[in-house]
Scaffold this active site. Structure first.
Site, PDB file in Angstrom:
ATOM      1  N   GLU A 190       3.450   5.387  -4.119  1.00 19.44           N
ATOM      2  CA  GLU A 190       3.251   6.222  -4.274  1.00 19.44           C
ATOM      3  C   GLU A 190       3.277   7.998  -3.830  1.00 19.44           C
ATOM      4  O   GLU A 190       2.935   8.252  -3.080  1.00 19.44           O
ATOM      5  CB  GLU A 190       1.924   6.938  -5.392  1.00 19.44           C
ATOM      6  CG  GLU A 190       0.498   6.976  -5.166  1.00 19.44           C
ATOM      7  CD  GLU A 190      -0.486   5.971  -3.698  1.00 19.44           C
ATOM      8  OE1 GLU A 190      -0.751   6.172  -2.785  1.00 19.44           O
ATOM      9  OE2 GLU A 190       0.318   4.476  -4.431  1.00 19.44           O
ATOM     10  N   ASP A 193       0.795  -0.640  -0.251  1.00 21.90           N
ATOM     11  CA  ASP A 193       0.027  -0.517   0.097  1.00 21.90           C
ATOM     12  C   ASP A 193       0.585   1.139   0.093  1.00 21.90           C
ATOM     13  O   ASP A 193       1.545   0.968   0.160  1.00 21.90           O
ATOM     14  CB  ASP A 193      -1.072   0.057   1.278  1.00 21.90           C
ATOM     15  CG  ASP A 193      -2.362   0.869   1.182  1.00 21.90           C
ATOM     16  OD1 ASP A 193      -2.230   1.441   0.118  1.00 21.90           O
ATOM     17  OD2 ASP A 193      -3.415   0.708   2.097  1.00 21.90           O
ATOM     18  N   ASP A 217      -9.356   3.370  -2.715  1.00 20.26           N
ATOM     19  CA  ASP A 217     -10.085   3.479  -1.426  1.00 20.26           C
ATOM     20  C   ASP A 217     -11.706   4.113  -2.774  1.00 20.26           C
ATOM     21  O   ASP A 217     -11.470   5.385  -2.536  1.00 20.26           O
ATOM     22  CB  ASP A 217      -9.362   4.537  -0.078  1.00 20.26           C
ATOM     23  CG  ASP A 217      -8.713   3.425  -0.013  1.00 20.26           C
ATOM     24  OD1 ASP A 217      -7.857   2.663  -0.227  1.00 20.26           O
ATOM     25  OD2 ASP A 217      -7.059   4.692   0.350  1.00 20.26           O
TER      26      ASP A 217
END
Length: 443
Positions: free
Chosen positions: A69, A66, A135
């Site tokens: 970036e 996760d 998400d």
């Protein structure tokens, strides 16, 4: 439980943690940021060493990576190991995946690298990467956007993509009793069955199907069983991706670019070479408008009805069924209903023949968990159907691998409105005992 263990990890430790302090001492962060400098090969090696020593040796099978970036121009004005952060920041996820892939491959070839990550850059597919869309909201609009996002993503050449079925952000506790949300979850799950990667996820939620009541559970079970019956087809399409640069989730423009009408049906797509998927995108639907591309005819997967291409129809779409069609000339291998892919399910396969055009498929098989296929340890069995001669040819097996099936049963099913429809086993016209040598069957 025949499960594999995927662990969620973040790629940048807190600088104040024991691990973070070690990385600070070795100058492994991009100066002035909280982001590790994965552009530095030493950082990549040390990060893998951390994963190996603390997780991989204890049986972790896959990585849920996760937050890979640098958000909100986090590298603006910085200098990475290879150059300006402004210029290289979009490649950051590529370097994180590279670190884990190359580290694990150097450690062992007995376990395939599997990385689930929410950001990607061109070429990242070579590092065992699955991208998920992040998400997203659990709404009908959010669901529709996911279909388009997946098609746009996979057409770039990055083949393995998925979304949080049901949405990451959900209605909270009411999701378990809200029939409106149940409908959305069911339709999303049906579409997810025909994603390259099939998974459910939700924020602060218990997402097991039985949490939503018997109706939802039954509808999900139907699609789950279909997904697993299609594993021989899906795995063969995955080999087509690896070996031939194909992709499993295919916008219609890839296969029917001369048909001008396809641009008006943006949610439809091909799943591999044979299946036309038309997900239901509106609540309250009992039927759905579907365009069947020209140049070929189509079989309704659920009824076996043969329908001429080049027209729009209204397909039945009860809550437990997604409109699904199979291209004439298709050969679809289907396995048994199984609980996990480690079951010995391929000793008997149903081979569905959709007449109306010539067709072929290469049934690909290997050991399933290691990289021995890179050394040629796999098998391919080619099936070819000749419409004019009404003949199915099963070719000599090419290749082998440890544990391959030397003898097996192929139940040949010619699909029509009375046979070979939906999830149920079809009535075979021939039951073939295959031992690896060429067989011709007159249908």
């Amino acid at each position: 439980m025949n499960a594999h263990f995927c662990i969620s990890i973040w790629s940048n430790p807190d600088k104040n943690s024991d691990l973070g302090k070690e990385y600070v001492e070795r100058n492994r962060f991009i100066p002035g940021t909280k982001w590790l400098d994965y552009f530095n090969p030493k950082t990549r090696q040390e990060y893998w060493n951390t994963l190996e020593e603390n997780l991989f040796v204890h049986g972790v099978d896959a990585w849920w990576m996760d937050a890979v970036e640098p958000e909100n121009d986090a590298l603006k004005g910085t200098q990475t190991h290879i150059g300006p952060g402004n210029f290289y920041r979009l490649t950051y996820p590529l370097m994180v995946s590279k670190a884990v892939y190359e580290g694990q491959r150097e450690t062992t070839s007995d376990k395939r690298v599997c990385i689930l990550t929410r950001s990607a850059f061109s070429g990242q597919q070579k590092y065992g990467m699955i991208n998920w869309s992040g998400d997203v909201g659990g709404t009908w609009d959010g669901y529709r956007r996911q279909i388009l996002a997946g098609l746009n993503f996979t057409i770039t050449g990055l083949p393995y993509w998925t979304s949080d079925i049901g949405g990451f952000f959900r209605p909270g506790a009411s999701q378990y009793t809200d029939e409106g949300y149940h409908e959305l979850l069911t339709r999303w799950f049906q579409w997810g069955t025909f994603n390259p990667i099939f998974r459910v996820h939700g924020y602060q939620s218990e997402t097991e199907p039985w949490k939503y009541g018997q109706t939802v559970e039954n509808n999900m079970r139907k699609m789950l069983h279909l997904r697993y019956r299609l594993i021989p087809y899906i795995y063969s399409e995955a080999w087509n991706t690896t070996n031939n640069g194909s992709t499993i989730m295919r916008p219609l423009v890839m296969d029917f670019r001369k048909d001008a009408e396809i641009v008006n049906h943006q949610y439809q797509y091909m799943f591999g070479n044979s299946f036309l998927v038309a997900p239901v995108t509106q609540p309250g639907a009992s039927e759905s408008e579907v365009y069947l591309p020209e140049t070929t005819n189509w079989y309704d997967f659920w009824t076996g009805q043969l329908i001429e291409g080049g027209q729009t129809i209204f397909a039945d779409a009860p809550l437990n069924q997604i409109p699904l069609f199979v291209k004439a000339g298709s050969i679809v291998p289907m396995g048994k209903i199984i609980q996990h892919t480690g079951e010995a399910s391929a000793d008997t396969l149903e081979i569905r023949i959709y007449k109306g055009a010539d067709g072929s498929i290469n049934l690909y098989e290997d050991e399933g968990e290691n990289y021995n296929y890179e050394k040629g340890e796999f098998s391919v069995i080619s099936f070819e159907y000749n419409e004019q001669d009404q003949t199915l040819t099963i070719a000599d097996r090419k290749g082998q691998y440890p544990g391959y099936l030397k003898e097996r049963i192929f139940n040949i099913v010619v699909v029509n409105e009375n046979c070979g429809t939906g999830l149920a086993k079809g009535q075979s016209v021939n039951s073939v005992n295959y031992v690896g040598e060429k067989i011709e069957i007159r249908l």
